[in-house]
Design an enzyme around this catalytic site. Sequence first.
Site, PDB file in Angstrom:
ATOM      1  N   SER A 145       0.845  -1.202   0.000  1.00 46.22           N
ATOM      2  CA  SER A 145       0.000   0.000   0.000  1.00 46.22           C
ATOM      3  C   SER A 145       0.869   1.235   0.000  1.00 46.22           C
ATOM      4  O   SER A 145       1.961   1.230   0.567  1.00 46.22           O
ATOM      5  CB  SER A 145      -0.903   0.039   1.226  1.00 46.22           C
ATOM      6  N   LYS A 217      -4.654  -6.613   3.505  1.00 44.78           N
ATOM      7  CA  LYS A 217      -4.600  -5.477   2.575  1.00 44.78           C
ATOM      8  C   LYS A 217      -6.003  -5.175   2.028  1.00 44.78           C
ATOM      9  O   LYS A 217      -6.374  -4.013   1.831  1.00 44.78           O
ATOM     10  CB  LYS A 217      -3.619  -5.768   1.432  1.00 44.78           C
ATOM     11  N   HIS A 220      -7.663  -3.292   4.591  1.00 46.31           N
ATOM     12  CA  HIS A 220      -7.074  -1.944   4.553  1.00 46.31           C
ATOM     13  C   HIS A 220      -7.815  -1.108   3.507  1.00 46.31           C
ATOM     14  O   HIS A 220      -8.188   0.037   3.741  1.00 46.31           O
ATOM     15  CB  HIS A 220      -5.581  -2.035   4.216  1.00 46.31           C
ATOM     16  N   ASN A 221      -8.026  -1.703   2.336  1.00 45.83           N
ATOM     17  CA  ASN A 221      -8.703  -0.960   1.269  1.00 45.83           C
ATOM     18  C   ASN A 221     -10.170  -0.700   1.596  1.00 45.83           C
ATOM     19  O   ASN A 221     -10.707   0.349   1.248  1.00 45.83           O
ATOM     20  CB  ASN A 221      -8.575  -1.702  -0.064  1.00 45.83           C
ATOM     21  N   GLU A 224     -10.059   2.116   3.738  1.00 43.13           N
ATOM     22  CA  GLU A 224      -9.711   3.259   2.865  1.00 43.13           C
ATOM     23  C   GLU A 224     -10.985   3.808   2.176  1.00 43.13           C
ATOM     24  O   GLU A 224     -11.208   5.023   2.139  1.00 43.13           O
ATOM     25  CB  GLU A 224      -8.688   2.779   1.833  1.00 43.13           C
TER      26      GLU A 224
HETATM   27  C1  6PG Z   1      -3.079   1.460  -1.741  1.00 44.77           C
HETATM   28  C2  6PG Z   1      -4.320   1.653  -2.545  1.00 44.77           C
HETATM   29  C3  6PG Z   1      -4.192   1.023  -3.872  1.00 44.77           C
HETATM   30  C4  6PG Z   1      -5.235   1.480  -4.877  1.00 44.77           C
HETATM   31  C5  6PG Z   1      -6.548   0.824  -4.646  1.00 44.77           C
HETATM   32  C6  6PG Z   1      -7.727   1.712  -4.792  1.00 44.77           C
HETATM   33  O1  6PG Z   1      -3.218   0.965  -0.646  1.00 44.77           O
HETATM   34  O2  6PG Z   1      -2.008   1.839  -2.214  1.00 44.77           O
HETATM   35  O3  6PG Z   1      -5.411   1.085  -1.877  1.00 44.77           O
HETATM   36  O4  6PG Z   1      -4.179  -0.351  -3.646  1.00 44.77           O
HETATM   37  O5  6PG Z   1      -5.286   2.833  -4.952  1.00 44.77           O
HETATM   38  O6  6PG Z   1      -6.580  -0.195  -5.586  1.00 44.77           O
HETATM   39  O7  6PG Z   1      -8.479   1.318  -5.810  1.00 44.77           O
HETATM   40  P1  6PG Z   1      -9.924   1.755  -6.185  1.00 44.77           P
HETATM   41  O8  6PG Z   1     -10.307   2.986  -5.440  1.00 44.77           O
HETATM   42  O9  6PG Z   1      -9.798   2.004  -7.654  1.00 44.77           O
HETATM   43  O10 6PG Z   1     -10.789   0.574  -5.898  1.00 44.77           O
END
Ligand code: 6PG
Length: 517
Positions: A145, A217, A220-221, A224
């Site tokens: 990430s 991860k 994590h997303n 995010e």
């Molecule tokens: C990271 C990000 C990276 C990417 C995601 C977001 O941790 O560096 O999460 O993995 O930016 O894939 O993707 P989307 O918003 O396009 O789903």
Amino acid sequence: MQNDGGKLNSEAECDIGFIGLGVMGNNLTMNLVDHGYRVACFDLDQQKVESILAKDASEREEGSAPRVEGCSSYTELLSKLKTPHCIILSVPAGDPVDHVCHHLIDAGIQADDIVVDTGNSLWTDSVAREEKYKGKFIFFSTAVSGGEVGARFGPSLMPSGNPYAWTRIEPILKSISAKVDPQTGKPIESNTPGKPVKDGEPCATYIGPVGAGHYVKMVHNGIEYADMQLICEAYHVMRQALNMTPSDIAAVFRRWNEGKLNSYLMEISAEVLDQADPETDAPLVDVILDRAGQKGTGLWTAVSALEVGSPAQTITSAVFARSISSLKSERVAASEVLTGPSATTYTAEETTVIVNQLEQALYCSKICAYAQGFQLMAMAAKEHGWELEFGEIAKIWRAGCIIRAVFLQSISQAYENNEELPNLLLDPYFAEQITQYQADWRQSIAQATIAGVPCPAMMSALSYYDSYRTAVLPANLLQGQRDYFGAHTYQRVDKPAGKKYHMEWSDPARPQTTIKK
Ligand code: 6PG
């Protein structure tokens, strides 16, 4: 393979093979060479190989040997590596990973060679790959990430797989990862090529058996997605209900970024809001189409939460917020038909109060989003037999990754104080924080609702909090309903757990009790 203080062991052999020189691969390679590794590179697009050679030439000390070797085939790549080989992949998730693995088998990769997948792979694919390639090579994965800057100057890494492979690649991954000042918990940053950060706590820790790192991860997303959506909702309230300009909102975000909401996402949101469109000079955000894209990791998190049965409504509503944003033409049509409350004008004093409440609403919602993510990891770990160390996971997210935030230090502290913490909300510090700010959180959501500004993630976070702290939920009535139409049975509060009861609802002679008040 081991980095020995920047001095390369042999001019002829490379320490690491790197396949896939897109933005992430290119930057990870340059990060590796900055840490003294000599890298053999390959990409199907030979121009990308040329361009990394040129980059190395422009960044290395004048007169020094090249740190990157270009290769035009998989066979050539293997021939340039020290044995046993270590090859890192940065190719799109899915089929491309297997294509490369098959090419490496054809090129003669050996059973004790290691292939490390760094893409955003679905965790179950990693599990299947370890099995599939057993005996041919060791398939290992490390989730990455931090986007392109993280890849170049220090990402957060979530490695998992064969423990023997980990002992071999641990020094490499720890050296290229982001670093944190152990005293303050803050990132130690250097964005200068050739001058990597060497001291500090590395943001890379062994997560567990294969799949575990990519699962972490993925969550994590998911977090995010929630974090981004919550910030967007705060922006929306200020923009739509309070009629503030993007640069006014940027100033508010900057102020918030100095306190408990300090995070990378807060910082970049302020920057985005302050950016003018070079074509029209209008705020760039006003000309960006309000239709959110997604590559799938948020969706995977939501699906996993549903499968595992872990309540993650703030993460899920962030995914749905992207879905509804993509129905642009329908929304435009609906905006002509469906009514909402009429606009209210607020005084400067009222605006200040609302903005201050919004800060607390964002903070409390964010705590809930993280609580959901950690709860999901805990439930998944139980199901898959992983021993996840949440204090360590919070630690490696303090720098390098997209959700890096000052309050991850408090999260890691919470799990260090109590490894068995069932939910972050029950940590005394976070429980006290929500007690302190919840009146503002509730007020803020009420205000947004009255103004007709959608806040799905904030609302779901508050509902999560209220549901979690409620001893008796209306699921008693729900079980009654299920039993009524489907004889699905129910348990009783006054009888031992697990024993099932059923009421003969369709029997006209069923006992008619008089309910005592
Ligand atoms: C990271 C990000 C990276 C990417 C995601 C977001 O941790 O560096 O999460 O993995 O930016 O894939 O993707 P989307 O918003 O396009 O789903």
